[in-house]
Design a protein around this motif. Structure first.
Motif, PDB file in Angstrom:
ATOM      1  N   GLN A  57      12.724   8.122   2.977  1.00 34.76           N
ATOM      2  CA  GLN A  57      13.475   7.229   2.092  1.00 34.76           C
ATOM      3  C   GLN A  57      13.082   7.458   0.631  1.00 34.76           C
ATOM      4  O   GLN A  57      13.930   7.457  -0.253  1.00 34.76           O
ATOM      5  CB  GLN A  57      13.223   5.768   2.459  1.00 34.76           C
ATOM      6  CG  GLN A  57      13.890   5.343   3.738  1.00 34.76           C
ATOM      7  CD  GLN A  57      13.589   3.889   4.042  1.00 34.76           C
ATOM      8  OE1 GLN A  57      12.435   3.510   4.236  1.00 34.76           O
ATOM      9  NE2 GLN A  57      14.628   3.079   4.065  1.00 34.76           N
ATOM     10  N   MET A  58      11.807   7.633   0.401  1.00 34.44           N
ATOM     11  CA  MET A  58      11.320   7.866  -0.958  1.00 34.44           C
ATOM     12  C   MET A  58      11.900   9.154  -1.532  1.00 34.44           C
ATOM     13  O   MET A  58      12.330   9.192  -2.689  1.00 34.44           O
ATOM     14  CB  MET A  58       9.797   7.880  -0.978  1.00 34.44           C
ATOM     15  CG  MET A  58       9.192   6.538  -0.632  1.00 34.44           C
ATOM     16  SD  MET A  58       7.425   6.658  -0.282  1.00 34.44           S
ATOM     17  CE  MET A  58       7.041   4.944   0.092  1.00 34.44           C
ATOM     18  N   ALA A  59      11.944  10.193  -0.729  1.00 37.30           N
ATOM     19  CA  ALA A  59      12.522  11.468  -1.170  1.00 37.30           C
ATOM     20  C   ALA A  59      14.021  11.317  -1.437  1.00 37.30           C
ATOM     21  O   ALA A  59      14.546  11.851  -2.427  1.00 37.30           O
ATOM     22  CB  ALA A  59      12.263  12.552  -0.121  1.00 37.30           C
ATOM     23  N   LEU A  60      14.710  10.585  -0.569  1.00 40.34           N
ATOM     24  CA  LEU A  60      16.145  10.343  -0.778  1.00 40.34           C
ATOM     25  C   LEU A  60      16.381   9.565  -2.074  1.00 40.34           C
ATOM     26  O   LEU A  60      17.313   9.862  -2.831  1.00 40.34           O
ATOM     27  CB  LEU A  60      16.734   9.574   0.409  1.00 40.34           C
ATOM     28  CG  LEU A  60      16.866  10.347   1.716  1.00 40.34           C
ATOM     29  CD1 LEU A  60      17.123   9.395   2.879  1.00 40.34           C
ATOM     30  CD2 LEU A  60      17.965  11.391   1.607  1.00 40.34           C
TER      31      LEU A  60
ATOM     32  N   ALA B 242       0.831  -1.210   0.000  1.00 41.66           N
ATOM     33  CA  ALA B 242       0.000   0.000   0.000  1.00 41.66           C
ATOM     34  C   ALA B 242       0.866   1.261   0.000  1.00 41.66           C
ATOM     35  O   ALA B 242       0.501   2.276  -0.601  1.00 41.66           O
ATOM     36  CB  ALA B 242      -0.948  -0.002   1.191  1.00 41.66           C
ATOM     37  N   TRP B 243       2.016   1.199   0.650  1.00 43.81           N
ATOM     38  CA  TRP B 243       2.932   2.339   0.647  1.00 43.81           C
ATOM     39  C   TRP B 243       3.545   2.528  -0.725  1.00 43.81           C
ATOM     40  O   TRP B 243       3.683   3.649  -1.191  1.00 43.81           O
ATOM     41  CB  TRP B 243       4.043   2.167   1.672  1.00 43.81           C
ATOM     42  CG  TRP B 243       3.608   2.116   3.094  1.00 43.81           C
ATOM     43  CD1 TRP B 243       2.342   2.282   3.592  1.00 43.81           C
ATOM     44  CD2 TRP B 243       4.448   1.878   4.211  1.00 43.81           C
ATOM     45  NE1 TRP B 243       2.339   2.165   4.950  1.00 43.81           N
ATOM     46  CE2 TRP B 243       3.623   1.908   5.370  1.00 43.81           C
ATOM     47  CE3 TRP B 243       5.803   1.629   4.364  1.00 43.81           C
ATOM     48  CZ2 TRP B 243       4.133   1.716   6.648  1.00 43.81           C
ATOM     49  CZ3 TRP B 243       6.303   1.435   5.638  1.00 43.81           C
ATOM     50  CH2 TRP B 243       5.481   1.484   6.766  1.00 43.81           C
TER      51      TRP B 243
ATOM     52  N   PRO C  82       2.465   6.411   3.674  1.00 44.85           N
ATOM     53  CA  PRO C  82       3.416   5.787   4.598  1.00 44.85           C
ATOM     54  C   PRO C  82       3.833   6.745   5.712  1.00 44.85           C
ATOM     55  O   PRO C  82       3.650   7.957   5.599  1.00 44.85           O
ATOM     56  CB  PRO C  82       4.611   5.449   3.703  1.00 44.85           C
ATOM     57  CG  PRO C  82       4.496   6.339   2.535  1.00 44.85           C
ATOM     58  CD  PRO C  82       3.057   6.712   2.383  1.00 44.85           C
ATOM     59  N   PRO C  83       4.422   6.203   6.766  1.00 41.31           N
ATOM     60  CA  PRO C  83       4.934   7.062   7.838  1.00 41.31           C
ATOM     61  C   PRO C  83       6.082   7.938   7.341  1.00 41.31           C
ATOM     62  O   PRO C  83       6.657   7.692   6.279  1.00 41.31           O
ATOM     63  CB  PRO C  83       5.416   6.076   8.900  1.00 41.31           C
ATOM     64  CG  PRO C  83       5.306   4.733   8.329  1.00 41.31           C
ATOM     65  CD  PRO C  83       4.604   4.796   7.027  1.00 41.31           C
ATOM     66  N   GLU C  84       6.412   8.924   8.126  1.00 38.89           N
ATOM     67  CA  GLU C  84       7.425   9.911   7.741  1.00 38.89           C
ATOM     68  C   GLU C  84       8.764   9.274   7.359  1.00 38.89           C
ATOM     69  O   GLU C  84       9.406   9.683   6.401  1.00 38.89           O
ATOM     70  CB  GLU C  84       7.628  10.920   8.881  1.00 38.89           C
ATOM     71  CG  GLU C  84       8.618  12.023   8.562  1.00 38.89           C
ATOM     72  CD  GLU C  84       8.233  12.851   7.337  1.00 38.89           C
ATOM     73  OE1 GLU C  84       9.152  13.211   6.576  1.00 38.89           O
ATOM     74  OE2 GLU C  84       7.047  13.109   7.137  1.00 38.89           O
ATOM     75  N   TYR C  85       9.219   8.264   8.102  1.00 36.99           N
ATOM     76  CA  TYR C  85      10.518   7.662   7.795  1.00 36.99           C
ATOM     77  C   TYR C  85      10.526   7.023   6.403  1.00 36.99           C
ATOM     78  O   TYR C  85      11.517   7.104   5.689  1.00 36.99           O
ATOM     79  CB  TYR C  85      10.951   6.660   8.865  1.00 36.99           C
ATOM     80  CG  TYR C  85       9.979   5.524   9.128  1.00 36.99           C
ATOM     81  CD1 TYR C  85       9.977   4.393   8.341  1.00 36.99           C
ATOM     82  CD2 TYR C  85       9.065   5.600  10.173  1.00 36.99           C
ATOM     83  CE1 TYR C  85       9.077   3.359   8.578  1.00 36.99           C
ATOM     84  CE2 TYR C  85       8.176   4.579  10.422  1.00 36.99           C
ATOM     85  CZ  TYR C  85       8.186   3.453   9.618  1.00 36.99           C
ATOM     86  OH  TYR C  85       7.307   2.431   9.847  1.00 36.99           O
ATOM     87  N   ALA C  86       9.435   6.394   5.992  1.00 36.52           N
ATOM     88  CA  ALA C  86       9.373   5.794   4.658  1.00 36.52           C
ATOM     89  C   ALA C  86       9.301   6.893   3.593  1.00 36.52           C
ATOM     90  O   ALA C  86       9.917   6.775   2.530  1.00 36.52           O
ATOM     91  CB  ALA C  86       8.182   4.850   4.552  1.00 36.52           C
TER      92      ALA C  86
END
Length: 125
Positions: A47-50, A22-23, A40-44
């Motif tokens: 990661q996506m932005a990185l 789903a994320w 997704p939560p902020e940490y995920a």
């Protein structure tokens, strides 16, 4: 770049990711998703932005730095536990089929047997 930085085990970035579908639908926005997207939560999301930044960067050192940050977050979140590796494969080669290496690596991203130069295999008559 994508073959070197294959994040499927480190965060849910595509349909090939093995968790949090789903994320990944939220991130990748596929045209015909099987799963409904979920933010997704902020940490995920970090990661996506990185990963987006990594894919746009032409600098190999910067790419390494960004992927290290992705890995650091994955280490803290512990998304997947690798407990099993694929078993060793085997192949049968006829005695007159020559120039085939005795051993070679096999992997999807490696595109086996391509790196063994099959165009140089030959039949001995």
């Amino acid at each position: 770049k994508d073959a070197i930085y294959d994040p499927r085990w480190y965060f849910p970035f595509s349909g090939e990711s093995n968790f949090a579908q789903a994320w990944q639908v939220w991130y990748a926005k596929p045209s015909n998703p099987v799963t409904q997207p979920e933010e997704p939560p902020e940490y995920a999301q970090q990661q996506m932005a990185l990963y987006d930044e990594l894919r746009e960067s032409p600098d190999a050192d910067r790419q390494n730095e960004l992927f290290a940050q992705i890995l650091e977050i994955a280490q803290q979140q512990f998304y997947a536990m690798g407990i099993v590796l694929p078993i060793n494969g085997y192949a049968i080669v006829k005695n007159n089929f020559m120039n085939v290496p005795d051993i070679f690596d096999e992997a999807y991203v490696f595109m086996t047997p391509g790196p063994t130069n099959p165009q140089q295999y030959y039949f001995q008559v």
